[in-house]
Scaffold this active site. Structure first.
Site, PDB file in Angstrom:
ATOM      1  N   ASP A 197      33.534  36.053  84.331  1.00 14.71           N
ATOM      2  CA  ASP A 197      33.327  34.745  84.940  1.00 14.71           C
ATOM      3  C   ASP A 197      32.810  33.765  83.902  1.00 14.71           C
ATOM      4  OD1 ASP A 197      33.720  35.461  87.916  1.00 14.71           O
ATOM      5  OD2 ASP A 197      32.191  36.897  87.278  1.00 14.71           O
TER       6      ASP A 197
ATOM      7  N   ASP B 193      47.914  31.123  73.265  1.00 12.44           N
ATOM      8  CA  ASP B 193      47.853  30.703  74.669  1.00 12.44           C
ATOM      9  C   ASP B 193      47.552  29.211  74.747  1.00 12.44           C
ATOM     10  OD1 ASP B 193      48.079  31.023  77.404  1.00 12.44           O
ATOM     11  OD2 ASP B 193      46.034  31.785  77.678  1.00 12.44           O
TER      12      ASP B 193
END
Length: 325
Positions: free
Chosen positions: A73, A181
């Site tokens: 997270d 990415d």
């Protein structure tokens, strides 16, 4: 799109299965290609600092969660009075592969320092409490700026964003790092609307041999050679930049009528986003050169930066002439 799926022949079956397995990895990381979450989304990159970068977790104040991924997270936090973004890996998901990936990310973050790279503050590297701390980017991602706020960019602002990305990527490539990415969700905005490259979770140092074959990234932005598991190099990032540039021009999500898998299969066969109408012709030419199927025909980020900077000057001169009349 059914035609596209059928035309691939038998090879499609294996590719389809492989891609399905990878969807969660590439699309459902910290932010999906169609559902970015947060102001500090994927702010996981960049810069060494002098002295010890090992974070004392007892001094790190964790605030609200601002994004979630499959293995961890992202939180907003405070460290020595500074707003930070904290990526925390979930201990229950830790394994050797994930710890290796974490170590690789930290190794890259420690090496990079540039105004267009999100600043690395430190990391907790003592398992199982692994986390990475970077500067907090209050204006969030370009993805959110474009798609949540529905901002259609003026040419001058678009060009400034694009040059910022080129400067950050040029720096990475000069230091033999491939991002792997590059997408608007991984491009974050500071308080002055400057753009910084973020999220080095799948970035890698380029081997001296200069080629890679592992598939990684996010399908809507992924170069065809990566999709095809062919050897690739830094020019794969240039292809991704072409899609970012298309997003900046159109304020649309690439291939928004397709699933990520359908988009990947299409790109594999030569599919590209529709050419935007009414865009600057030099910008369109640059975009199309960046998404050439042959990586060797794509320009470098150094070349792109120069072309875009020239375009900024031309746009300013044109604007000045119009205002003068």
């Amino acid at each position: 799109m059914l035609l596209t799926l059928q035309c691939c022949g038998q090879d499609t079956d294996g590719l389809y299965r492989a891609m399905e397995k990878a969807i969660a990895r590439s699309e459902g990381s910290w932010s999906g290609s169609s559902n970015s979450h947060s102001a500090g989304e994927k702010a996981l990159a960049a810069q060494p600092k002098s002295g010890d970068w090992e974070i004392d977790r007892r001094l790190l104040k964790i605030g609200e969660r601002i994004a979630s991924g499959s293995c961890g997270d992202l939180y907003r936090g405070v460290y020595f009075g500074q707003d930070v973004a904290v990526k925390i890996l979930r201990s229950e998901h830790l394994n050797d592969a994930l710890e290796d990936e974490f170590a690789q990310e930290v190794a890259i973050l420690r090496e990079v320092q540039h105004r267009n790279i999100v600043r690395f503050i430190g990391a907790c590297t003592k398992s199982p409490h692994l986390c990475i701390v970077t500067e907090y980017m209050p204006k969030g991602s370009l993805y959110d700026y474009l798609h949540k706020n529905h901002n259609v960019l003026k040419l001058s602002q678009l060009l400034r964003f694009a040059v910022d990305v080129c400067r950050g990527m040029e720096y990475l490539h000069q230091n033999n790092i491939i991002h792997r990415d590059l997408k608007t969700a991984n491009l974050l905005m500071d308080t002055n609307n400057g753009v910084k490259v973020a999220d080095f979770g799948v970035a890698r140092f380029q081997n001296q041999g200069g080629v890679m074959t592992a598939e990684t990234g996010t399908y809507r932005w992924m170069a065809p050679e990566v999709i095809n598991h062919q050897p690739y190099d830094q020019k794969a990032d240039v292809f991704s930049f072409a899609i970012v540039l298309w997003e900046l021009v159109t304020a649309k999500v690439p291939y928004d009528t397709m699933t990520p898998l359908q988009a990947a299969l299409g790109v594999r066969q030569g599919l590209r986003p529709d050419i935007p109408e009414n865009a600057h012709p030099k910008l369109l030419d640059l975009m199309q050169r960046c998404w050439e199927a042959d990586p060797s025909k794509r320009p470098s980020f150094s070349e792109l930066k120069v072309e875009l900077e020239v375009l900024i000057v031309e746009a300013q001169e044109t604007s000045g002439a119009v205002n003068g009349n």
